[in-house]
Motif scaffolding. Structure first.
Motif, PDB file in Angstrom:
ATOM      1  N   VAL A   1       0.842  -1.198   0.000  1.00 26.49           N
ATOM      2  CA  VAL A   1       0.000   0.000   0.000  1.00 26.49           C
ATOM      3  C   VAL A   1       0.879   1.251   0.000  1.00 26.49           C
ATOM      4  CG1 VAL A   1      -1.781   1.264   1.296  1.00 26.49           C
ATOM      5  CG2 VAL A   1      -1.866  -1.237   1.157  1.00 26.49           C
ATOM      6  N   TYR A   2       0.535   2.191  -0.872  1.00 30.95           N
ATOM      7  CA  TYR A   2       1.252   3.455  -0.973  1.00 30.95           C
ATOM      8  C   TYR A   2       0.304   4.615  -0.714  1.00 30.95           C
ATOM      9  CZ  TYR A   2       5.107   0.853  -2.953  1.00 30.95           C
ATOM     10  OH  TYR A   2       6.134  -0.036  -3.124  1.00 30.95           O
ATOM     11  N   ASN A   3       0.873   5.713  -0.348  1.00 30.58           N
ATOM     12  CA  ASN A   3       0.092   6.922  -0.125  1.00 30.58           C
ATOM     13  C   ASN A   3       0.025   7.707  -1.433  1.00 30.58           C
ATOM     14  OD1 ASN A   3      -1.316   8.919   1.201  1.00 30.58           O
ATOM     15  ND2 ASN A   3       0.537   9.945   1.934  1.00 30.58           N
ATOM     16  N   ILE A   4      -1.102   7.532  -2.148  1.00 28.29           N
ATOM     17  CA  ILE A   4      -1.263   8.141  -3.466  1.00 28.29           C
ATOM     18  C   ILE A   4      -2.098   9.420  -3.329  1.00 28.29           C
ATOM     19  CG2 ILE A   4      -2.147   7.809  -5.818  1.00 28.29           C
ATOM     20  CD1 ILE A   4       0.259   5.995  -5.098  1.00 28.29           C
ATOM     21  N   THR A   5      -1.571  10.486  -3.814  1.00 30.15           N
ATOM     22  CA  THR A   5      -2.317  11.749  -3.807  1.00 30.15           C
ATOM     23  C   THR A   5      -2.677  12.115  -5.248  1.00 30.15           C
ATOM     24  OG1 THR A   5      -0.250  12.994  -3.917  1.00 30.15           O
ATOM     25  CG2 THR A   5      -1.146  12.594  -1.721  1.00 30.15           C
ATOM     26  N   PRO A   6      -3.764  12.873  -5.465  1.00 31.51           N
ATOM     27  CA  PRO A   6      -4.179  13.240  -6.834  1.00 31.51           C
ATOM     28  C   PRO A   6      -3.076  13.962  -7.616  1.00 31.51           C
ATOM     29  CG  PRO A   6      -5.906  13.755  -5.262  1.00 31.51           C
ATOM     30  CD  PRO A   6      -4.708  13.363  -4.446  1.00 31.51           C
ATOM     31  N   GLN A   7      -2.168  14.614  -6.917  1.00 29.78           N
ATOM     32  CA  GLN A   7      -1.062  15.305  -7.601  1.00 29.78           C
ATOM     33  C   GLN A   7      -0.141  14.337  -8.346  1.00 29.78           C
ATOM     34  OE1 GLN A   7      -2.063  15.961  -4.490  1.00 29.78           O
ATOM     35  NE2 GLN A   7      -2.363  18.167  -4.303  1.00 29.78           N
TER      36      GLN A   7
ATOM     37  N   ILE B   1      -1.105  11.790 -10.171  1.00 34.11           N
ATOM     38  CA  ILE B   1      -1.725  11.205 -11.359  1.00 34.11           C
ATOM     39  C   ILE B   1      -0.902  11.559 -12.605  1.00 34.11           C
ATOM     40  CG2 ILE B   1      -3.776  11.290 -12.874  1.00 34.11           C
ATOM     41  CD1 ILE B   1      -5.445  11.560 -10.256  1.00 34.11           C
ATOM     42  N   GLY B   2      -0.640  10.545 -13.402  1.00 25.63           N
ATOM     43  CA  GLY B   2       0.158  10.747 -14.607  1.00 25.63           C
ATOM     44  C   GLY B   2       1.622  10.419 -14.416  1.00 25.63           C
ATOM     45  N   LYS B   3       2.030  10.271 -13.160  1.00 26.74           N
ATOM     46  CA  LYS B   3       3.425   9.943 -12.873  1.00 26.74           C
ATOM     47  C   LYS B   3       3.629   8.434 -12.993  1.00 26.74           C
ATOM     48  CE  LYS B   3       5.241  13.965 -11.493  1.00 26.74           C
ATOM     49  NZ  LYS B   3       4.354  14.760 -10.689  1.00 26.74           N
ATOM     50  N   SER B   4       4.832   8.055 -13.301  1.00 25.40           N
ATOM     51  CA  SER B   4       5.156   6.640 -13.291  1.00 25.40           C
ATOM     52  C   SER B   4       6.234   6.396 -12.237  1.00 25.40           C
ATOM     53  CB  SER B   4       5.629   6.177 -14.664  1.00 25.40           C
ATOM     54  OG  SER B   4       6.786   6.881 -15.042  1.00 25.40           O
TER      55      SER B   4
ATOM     56  N   GLN C   1       6.917  -2.044 -12.583  1.00 22.38           N
ATOM     57  CA  GLN C   1       6.759  -0.700 -13.150  1.00 22.38           C
ATOM     58  C   GLN C   1       5.301  -0.283 -13.011  1.00 22.38           C
ATOM     59  OE1 GLN C   1       9.260   1.429 -14.479  1.00 22.38           O
ATOM     60  NE2 GLN C   1      10.475  -0.087 -13.380  1.00 22.38           N
ATOM     61  N   LEU C   2       5.084   0.845 -12.364  1.00 20.10           N
ATOM     62  CA  LEU C   2       3.719   1.288 -12.080  1.00 20.10           C
ATOM     63  C   LEU C   2       3.476   2.665 -12.675  1.00 20.10           C
ATOM     64  CD1 LEU C   2       3.703   0.346  -8.284  1.00 20.10           C
ATOM     65  CD2 LEU C   2       2.720  -1.009 -10.122  1.00 20.10           C
ATOM     66  N   VAL C   3       2.223   2.898 -13.073  1.00 22.17           N
ATOM     67  CA  VAL C   3       1.795   4.238 -13.466  1.00 22.17           C
ATOM     68  C   VAL C   3       0.605   4.618 -12.591  1.00 22.17           C
ATOM     69  CG1 VAL C   3       2.649   4.244 -15.853  1.00 22.17           C
ATOM     70  CG2 VAL C   3       0.410   3.252 -15.360  1.00 22.17           C
ATOM     71  N   ILE C   4       0.476   5.892 -12.313  1.00 20.80           N
ATOM     72  CA  ILE C   4      -0.628   6.367 -11.484  1.00 20.80           C
ATOM     73  C   ILE C   4      -1.608   7.110 -12.392  1.00 20.80           C
ATOM     74  CG2 ILE C   4      -1.278   7.808  -9.510  1.00 20.80           C
ATOM     75  CD1 ILE C   4       1.932   7.306  -8.820  1.00 20.80           C
ATOM     76  N   ASP C   5      -2.817   6.578 -12.507  1.00 15.88           N
ATOM     77  CA  ASP C   5      -3.854   7.270 -13.272  1.00 15.88           C
ATOM     78  C   ASP C   5      -5.019   7.621 -12.350  1.00 15.88           C
ATOM     79  OD1 ASP C   5      -5.322   4.953 -12.957  1.00 15.88           O
ATOM     80  OD2 ASP C   5      -5.154   4.323 -15.044  1.00 15.88           O
ATOM     81  N   ALA C   6      -6.125   8.057 -12.933  1.00 17.64           N
ATOM     82  CA  ALA C   6      -7.260   8.539 -12.136  1.00 17.64           C
ATOM     83  C   ALA C   6      -7.804   7.466 -11.197  1.00 17.64           C
ATOM     84  CB  ALA C   6      -8.363   9.028 -13.058  1.00 17.64           C
ATOM     85  N   SER C   7      -7.642   6.192 -11.574  1.00 19.45           N
ATOM     86  CA  SER C   7      -8.159   5.124 -10.727  1.00 19.45           C
ATOM     87  C   SER C   7      -7.117   4.613  -9.738  1.00 19.45           C
ATOM     88  CB  SER C   7      -8.690   3.977 -11.591  1.00 19.45           C
ATOM     89  OG  SER C   7      -7.662   3.417 -12.354  1.00 19.45           O
ATOM     90  N   GLY C   8      -5.904   5.157  -9.815  1.00 13.94           N
ATOM     91  CA  GLY C   8      -4.881   4.761  -8.856  1.00 13.94           C
ATOM     92  C   GLY C   8      -3.700   4.080  -9.502  1.00 13.94           C
ATOM     93  N   LEU C   9      -3.075   3.215  -8.733  1.00 12.37           N
ATOM     94  CA  LEU C   9      -1.870   2.534  -9.225  1.00 12.37           C
ATOM     95  C   LEU C   9      -2.226   1.467 -10.252  1.00 12.37           C
ATOM     96  CD1 LEU C   9       0.216   2.079  -5.954  1.00 12.37           C
ATOM     97  CD2 LEU C   9       1.023   3.181  -8.025  1.00 12.37           C
TER      98      LEU C   9
END
Ligand SMILES: [Zn+2]
Length: 98
Positions: A11-17, A19-22, A31-39
Motif C-alpha cells: 500500500v502506498y500513499n497516493i495523492t491526486p497530484q 496522477i500521470g506519474k510513473s 513498473q507502475l503508473v498512477i492514473d485517475a483510478s490509482g496505481l
C-alpha cells in the motif's frame, strides 16, 4: 482509488497530484503508473501473466483443447501404466505358478 501495488499489494500513499506519474514498486520492483483510478501496472497489461496464458485467455477454444490435450495425455499414460503393470503381474504370476 487503488493505492496498492497490483503486483504485490504493497500500500502506498497516493495523492491526486501524482496522477500521470510513473514509478516502480519499492517492494517488488514492478513498473507502475498512477492514473485517475490509482496505481496500475505500466504497459496496461499485467506483466505477471505470460504471453502463453494471455493467448489462451483470449481464445477459450485453445484453452479447452489445451485441457483436452492434457487430459488425454494423463488418461493415456494411466492406461499405458496399467497395461504394463497388468502384463508384468501376469508374467510374474505365470512364472511363479510353474
Ligand atoms: Zn509491488
Amino acid at each position: 482509488m487503488n493505492n496498492s501495488c497490483p503486483n504485490c499489494g504493497t500500500v502506498y500513499n497516493i495523492t491526486p497530484q501524482l496522477i500521470g506519474k510513473s514509478t516502480s514498486c519499492k517492494k517488488c520492483g514492478a513498473q507502475l503508473v498512477i492514473d485517475a483510478s490509482g496505481l496500475q501496472l505500466a504497459g496496461g497489461g499485467d506483466s505477471s501473466v505470460g504471453p502463453f496464458w494471455e493467448i489462451l485467455k483470449r481464445h477459450p477454444i485453445l484453452l479447452i483443447s489445451f485441457w483436452v490435450m492434457i487430459g488425454t495425455r494423463i488418461v493415456g499414460s494411466i492406461v499405458l501404466c496399467g497395461m504394463t503393470l497388468f502384463i508384468f503381474i501376469r508374467f510374474v504370476f505365470i512364472e511363479s505358478v510353474r
